[in-house]
Design an enzyme around this catalytic site. Structure first.
Site, PDB file in Angstrom:
ATOM      1  N   SER A 113       0.855  -1.186   0.000  1.00 20.50           N
ATOM      2  CA  SER A 113       0.000   0.000   0.000  1.00 20.50           C
ATOM      3  C   SER A 113       0.894   1.241   0.000  1.00 20.50           C
ATOM      4  CB  SER A 113      -0.952  -0.021   1.196  1.00 20.50           C
ATOM      5  OG  SER A 113      -1.860   1.059   1.133  1.00 20.50           O
ATOM      6  N   THR A 114       0.818   2.067   1.027  1.00 26.59           N
ATOM      7  CA  THR A 114       1.610   3.301   1.078  1.00 26.59           C
ATOM      8  C   THR A 114       3.101   3.001   0.970  1.00 26.59           C
ATOM      9  OG1 THR A 114      -0.068   4.210   2.555  1.00 26.59           O
ATOM     10  CG2 THR A 114       2.006   5.422   2.378  1.00 26.59           C
ATOM     11  N   HIS A 174      -2.684  -1.196  -3.307  1.00 27.37           N
ATOM     12  CA  HIS A 174      -3.823  -0.292  -3.164  1.00 27.37           C
ATOM     13  C   HIS A 174      -3.646   0.901  -4.104  1.00 27.37           C
ATOM     14  CE1 HIS A 174      -4.402  -1.835   1.253  1.00 27.37           C
ATOM     15  NE2 HIS A 174      -4.788  -2.710   0.355  1.00 27.37           N
ATOM     16  N   MET A 203      -0.174   1.075   5.116  1.00 25.68           N
ATOM     17  CA  MET A 203      -0.934   1.446   6.305  1.00 25.68           C
ATOM     18  C   MET A 203      -2.070   0.451   6.525  1.00 25.68           C
ATOM     19  SD  MET A 203      -2.562   5.192   7.117  1.00 25.68           S
ATOM     20  CE  MET A 203      -3.912   5.078   5.966  1.00 25.68           C
ATOM     21  N   ASP A 223      -4.442  -4.848   6.102  1.00 25.23           N
ATOM     22  CA  ASP A 223      -4.851  -5.687   4.982  1.00 25.23           C
ATOM     23  C   ASP A 223      -3.756  -6.701   4.680  1.00 25.23           C
ATOM     24  OD1 ASP A 223      -6.357  -6.641   2.870  1.00 25.23           O
ATOM     25  OD2 ASP A 223      -5.650  -5.126   1.455  1.00 25.23           O
TER      26      ASP A 223
END
Length: 350
Positions: free
Chosen positions: A171-172, A198, A291, A294
């Site tokens: 993600s991030t 993401h 973050m 997940d």
């Protein structure tokens, strides 16, 4: 003490809306504003903010050029704010290559509408990214003093067979992390790789194309119903969920629309859970920076099927959320610095 934010955008209305949003969080404050890239460079070096929000298209100097100069003169975490268009996606990916650490998509040209729906997520990410800058300073100081660090657990070789697959969740900070990992994988890698990053729908196609043009490994945006072949990394389309199924002895990619309340899109959990069902013990799951949590339930399913789970370490993660959640749940067999993940994946196939 509140983290200081420098707002960079040529729209006075957008700057005002963003200022109001940031000041509504008592852990953030606005230390300055800039209307173009040239102003941004000067104020970044003068004001020394903890984090910068950066528009892409601006007069005098664009955001991408400003990112390059800031990272050269006074390195600071930068979050790009970009439109949900293919052109916006391409520009944002260029900014990430230039040194920006994260991006946040503007869903509308109207400032309040663009920021309203995900306002809480935006300010949370700003805080976490700003905190990372301070954490890195502490780590650097400790290293200079010769403080002891805990060595990461190393990955075993040959953990999956040639009928298996590798699945990655991020993600991030993921776009840069994925490039670091995948550039270590050769074109003849013997199993397919499927990646849930993401991202909005308009971003994953340009992201896959950009990765594909910079490395030996074939990288594509995954297509519904396509068989998964060795030597290819598949990016799950943004805004969808991606799953792996075994059909007539062949691993096949499948996509589906998210249901209400399924906020992580694509879902790392759904990808991992489907991989566990399709390939059992011949699955290697890797959880990279991001973050939230997940991937944790998906990692649990993989371990229950005798598959394997590795995670990125804290020191090299932009946000140590997803890898931390998997590690805290006791699901990781190896915790690796980012620079070692690609080579470890390369050795993972028997």
């Amino acid at each position: 003490m509140a983290f200081g934010v420098l707002i960079v955008d040529d729209s006075v209305f957008f700057r005002r809306a963003l200022r109001e949003l940031i000041l509504a969080d008592d852990r953030l404050t606005v230390v300055g504003e800039a209307a173009n890239g040239r102003e941004a460079i000067l104020k970044a070096c003068q004001l020394k903010p903890d984090i910068i929000t950066m528009d892409v298209e601006m007069p005098i100097m664009d955001g991408i050029s400003a990112v390059r100069e800031i990272m050269n003169r006074c390195p600071t975490p930068i979050m790009m704010l970009s439109s949900l268009t293919q052109a916006g996606a391409v520009a944002t990916l260029e900014a990430l290559d230039a040194g920006a650490i994260d991006f946040y998509p503007k869903s509308s040209s109207d400032a309040k509408e663009a920021l309203g729906e995900g306002a809480r997520l935006l300010t949370t990410r700003l805080r976490l990214l700003a905190a990372r800058k301070q954490r890195q300073a502490i780590v650097a100081e400790s290293a200079a003093r010769g403080s002891a660090t805990v060595a990461p657990r190393h990955a075993e070789q040959g953990v999956i067979g040639r009928r298996g697959l590798v699945v990655i969740g991020s993600s991030t900070g993921g776009p840069a992390a994925l490039q670091t990992v995948l550039q270590e994988i050769p074109a003849n890698f013997p199993v397919p790789i499927v990646i849930a990053q993401h991202m909005p729908a308009s971003f994953t196609g340009p992201f896959a194309s950009r990765l594909n043009s910079s490395m030996a490994l074939n990288v594509v945006e995954a297509k519904d119903g396509a068989p998964l072949v060795a030597g290819t990394a598949y990016i799950v389309p943004g805004g969808k969920h991606g799953e792996v199924h075994l059909r007539s002895g062949t691993l096949v990619f499948s996509e589906r629309e998210p249901a209400a309340g399924e906020n992580f899109r694509p879902s790392v959990n759904f990808l991992f859970q489907s991989a566990a069902q399709a390939a059992g013990s011949d699955v290697l799951a890797v959880v990279l920076t991001g973050m939230g949590d997940d991937g944790t339930e998906g990692a649990r399913a993989i371990r229950a099927a005798s598959g394997h789970v590795w995670a990125q370490d804290q020191a090299s993660s932009v946000i140590y959320g997803m890898p931390a959640a998997v590690a805290k749940a006791g699901l990781t067999e190896a915790v690796l610095p980012l620079k070692e993940v690609g080579a470890a994946i390369l050795r993972s196939v028997r």
